[in-house]
Design an enzyme around this catalytic site. Structure first.
Site, PDB file in Angstrom:
ATOM      1  CB  CYS A 297      -6.434  -0.678   4.909  1.00 53.46           C
ATOM      2  SG  CYS A 297      -4.668  -1.088   4.939  1.00 53.46           S
TER       3      CYS A 297
ATOM      4  CG  HIS B 103      -2.047  -1.013   1.069  1.00 50.39           C
ATOM      5  ND1 HIS B 103      -3.102  -1.068   1.945  1.00 50.39           N
ATOM      6  CD2 HIS B 103      -2.265  -1.998   0.161  1.00 50.39           C
ATOM      7  CE1 HIS B 103      -3.922  -2.039   1.591  1.00 50.39           C
ATOM      8  NE2 HIS B 103      -3.429  -2.625   0.514  1.00 50.39           N
TER       9      HIS B 103
ATOM     10  CB  CYS C 280      -2.024   1.405   5.929  1.00 51.97           C
ATOM     11  SG  CYS C 280      -1.352   0.409   4.575  1.00 51.97           S
TER      12      CYS C 280
ATOM     13  CD  GLU D  27      -2.074   4.050   3.114  1.00 51.57           C
ATOM     14  OE1 GLU D  27      -1.705   3.397   2.113  1.00 51.57           O
ATOM     15  OE2 GLU D  27      -3.217   3.962   3.580  1.00 51.57           O
TER      16      GLU D  27
END
Length: 145
Positions: free
Chosen positions: A98, A70, A101, A72
């Site tokens: 999410c 992801h 993260c 992040e």
């Protein structure tokens, strides 16, 4: 044309970062900032050296592509790889983090999370409040063609 606020400026950059995403299921960009200075960026994509979802398809488990890292996480990893301290910084993300993260951002010392669109996990709001992280919604502006 009106001058963009700092928040909108950084969110616009996060949107541009998202354009580098290599997983076409969702293009997400993240930008870590402290004192109006960009420290790191990240977008969702495959492990370095592995083929991209856009090229070979997705690795789907429980409705999620698990081949990608992801945005992040990539921004945190990019900072770590380059020896950049991100404690007490802010992050601008084109979609809310999410749960995994969010936990990484919290433990990395991120104090404010600006997000463009809500993505999936309501838990982040309660936990952010409990641990003193500000979550701020900033709509991602669409460029006129």
């Amino acid at each position: 044309m009106a001058r963009a606020s700092w928040e909108q400026y950084f969110m616009n950059i996060a949107k541009e970062v998202a354009s580098r995403s290599t997983c076409d299921r969702k293009h997400v960009g993240a930008l870590i900032v402290r004192d109006k200075t960009i420290l790191s960026t990240g977008y969702n994509g495959s492990i370095r050296g592995m083929p991209h979802c856009d090229d070979v398809g997705h690795m789907i488990e429980d409705g999620h592509c698990v081949a990608t890292i992801h945005a992040e996480t990539n921004a945190i990893l990019q900072a770590a790889k380059n020896g950049v301290m991100i404690d007490k910084s802010e992050v601008y993300i084109t979609a809310s983090p999410c749960w995994p993260c969010f936990k990484m951002l919290a433990n990395a010392g991120i104090k404010k999370i600006y997000y463009g669109e809500f993505y999936r996990d309501e838990r982040i709001f309660d936990v952010a409040k409990r641990i003193g992280i500000e979550l701020i919604h900033i709509p991602v502006e669409q460029k006129e063609l």
